[in-house]
Design an enzyme around this catalytic site. Sequence first.
Site, PDB file in Angstrom:
ATOM      1  N   GLY A 106       0.844  -1.190   0.000  1.00 40.67           N
ATOM      2  CA  GLY A 106       0.000   0.000   0.000  1.00 40.67           C
ATOM      3  C   GLY A 106       0.879   1.241   0.000  1.00 40.67           C
ATOM      4  O   GLY A 106       2.030   1.189   0.453  1.00 40.67           O
ATOM      5  N   GLN A 135       2.975   9.989   1.076  1.00 36.00           N
ATOM      6  CA  GLN A 135       4.266   9.286   1.153  1.00 36.00           C
ATOM      7  C   GLN A 135       5.148   9.596  -0.055  1.00 36.00           C
ATOM      8  O   GLN A 135       6.350   9.322  -0.022  1.00 36.00           O
ATOM      9  CB  GLN A 135       4.057   7.773   1.242  1.00 36.00           C
ATOM     10  CG  GLN A 135       3.552   7.312   2.600  1.00 36.00           C
ATOM     11  CD  GLN A 135       3.484   5.807   2.656  1.00 36.00           C
ATOM     12  OE1 GLN A 135       2.539   5.208   2.162  1.00 36.00           O
ATOM     13  NE2 GLN A 135       4.496   5.178   3.226  1.00 36.00           N
ATOM     14  N   CYS A 166       6.151  -0.178   7.567  1.00 33.17           N
ATOM     15  CA  CYS A 166       5.781   0.997   6.769  1.00 33.17           C
ATOM     16  C   CYS A 166       6.944   1.364   5.855  1.00 33.17           C
ATOM     17  O   CYS A 166       8.092   1.401   6.299  1.00 33.17           O
ATOM     18  CB  CYS A 166       5.462   2.168   7.700  1.00 33.17           C
ATOM     19  SG  CYS A 166       5.058   3.686   6.825  1.00 33.17           S
ATOM     20  N   LEU A 167       6.647   1.665   4.595  1.00 32.94           N
ATOM     21  CA  LEU A 167       7.701   2.029   3.641  1.00 32.94           C
ATOM     22  C   LEU A 167       8.400   3.336   4.038  1.00 32.94           C
ATOM     23  O   LEU A 167       9.518   3.589   3.586  1.00 32.94           O
ATOM     24  CB  LEU A 167       7.117   2.166   2.228  1.00 32.94           C
ATOM     25  CG  LEU A 167       6.568   0.874   1.603  1.00 32.94           C
ATOM     26  CD1 LEU A 167       5.925   1.171   0.254  1.00 32.94           C
ATOM     27  CD2 LEU A 167       7.676  -0.160   1.446  1.00 32.94           C
ATOM     28  N   HIS A 196      -4.008   1.472   7.874  1.00 33.67           N
ATOM     29  CA  HIS A 196      -2.650   2.027   7.795  1.00 33.67           C
ATOM     30  C   HIS A 196      -2.609   3.191   6.790  1.00 33.67           C
ATOM     31  O   HIS A 196      -2.048   4.253   7.068  1.00 33.67           O
ATOM     32  CB  HIS A 196      -1.685   0.910   7.389  1.00 33.67           C
ATOM     33  CG  HIS A 196      -0.257   1.328   7.337  1.00 33.67           C
ATOM     34  ND1 HIS A 196       0.669   0.945   8.285  1.00 33.67           N
ATOM     35  CD2 HIS A 196       0.432   2.092   6.451  1.00 33.67           C
ATOM     36  CE1 HIS A 196       1.844   1.476   7.979  1.00 33.67           C
ATOM     37  NE2 HIS A 196       1.729   2.169   6.867  1.00 33.67           N
ATOM     38  N   GLU A 197      -3.233   2.986   5.624  1.00 37.21           N
ATOM     39  CA  GLU A 197      -3.175   4.021   4.576  1.00 37.21           C
ATOM     40  C   GLU A 197      -4.043   5.227   4.929  1.00 37.21           C
ATOM     41  O   GLU A 197      -3.643   6.370   4.687  1.00 37.21           O
ATOM     42  CB  GLU A 197      -3.584   3.431   3.221  1.00 37.21           C
ATOM     43  CG  GLU A 197      -2.713   2.278   2.735  1.00 37.21           C
ATOM     44  CD  GLU A 197      -1.207   2.536   2.815  1.00 37.21           C
ATOM     45  OE1 GLU A 197      -0.778   3.687   2.635  1.00 37.21           O
ATOM     46  OE2 GLU A 197      -0.466   1.564   3.076  1.00 37.21           O
ATOM     47  N   HIS A 256      -2.149   7.360   7.237  1.00 37.92           N
ATOM     48  CA  HIS A 256      -1.185   8.209   6.525  1.00 37.92           C
ATOM     49  C   HIS A 256      -1.866   9.479   6.027  1.00 37.92           C
ATOM     50  O   HIS A 256      -1.338  10.583   6.177  1.00 37.92           O
ATOM     51  CB  HIS A 256      -0.625   7.480   5.287  1.00 37.92           C
ATOM     52  CG  HIS A 256       0.611   6.681   5.560  1.00 37.92           C
ATOM     53  ND1 HIS A 256       1.764   7.232   6.077  1.00 37.92           N
ATOM     54  CD2 HIS A 256       0.890   5.367   5.372  1.00 37.92           C
ATOM     55  CE1 HIS A 256       2.688   6.292   6.187  1.00 37.92           C
ATOM     56  NE2 HIS A 256       2.181   5.144   5.777  1.00 37.92           N
TER      57      HIS A 256
HETATM   58 ZN    ZN Z   1       3.072   3.324   5.808  1.00 36.81          ZN
END
Ligand code: ZN
Length: 163
Positions: free
Chosen positions: A46, A51, A88-89, A130-131, A134
């Site tokens: 995701g 991000q 998380c990226l 999670h998204e 963000h």
């Molecule tokens: Zn993330």
Amino acid sequence: MVVLTIRQYGDPVLKQATKDVEELDGTVAKLVDDMVETMYAAPGVGLAANQVGVQRRLFVYDIGDGPRAIINPRIVEASGEWTFEEGCLSVPGLSWQIVRPNQVHLVGLNLDGEEISIEADEYEGRVFQHEVDHLDGTLLLERLDEEQRRDALKILRARALAG
Ligand code: ZN
């Protein structure tokens, strides 16, 4: 398609809430394509627009059924409880067992501007939460318990000093 730079922990853009997408034009479609490419290159499941430094309320995901984009997503209901190891990226190389609601009801638009409504649980429900976090300017670090958070901040501070 272009692989965009994923913003990392400490970048203020990750702490800002995004604004609703007002018009689904070609720039949104292009952004979605680039975000999908960036998510696959990472690789991740995701990716939220902020991000990649874009303050618009949309995310892309792929939990195994192909890429999808959700525009102006909102979680309108959440229930249950589920513990899952989450990373998380934007906070690479770290993950934690995080407790969140298990089932969520997500509403938003698809790229054609049609309303969508998805009831999701477990993994898919976790990705949605999670998204959406963000897009509200919230990182998973804020979902950690006190001890996890203390350890996480120690690691991230050491990294910042080393970098
Ligand atoms: Zn993330």
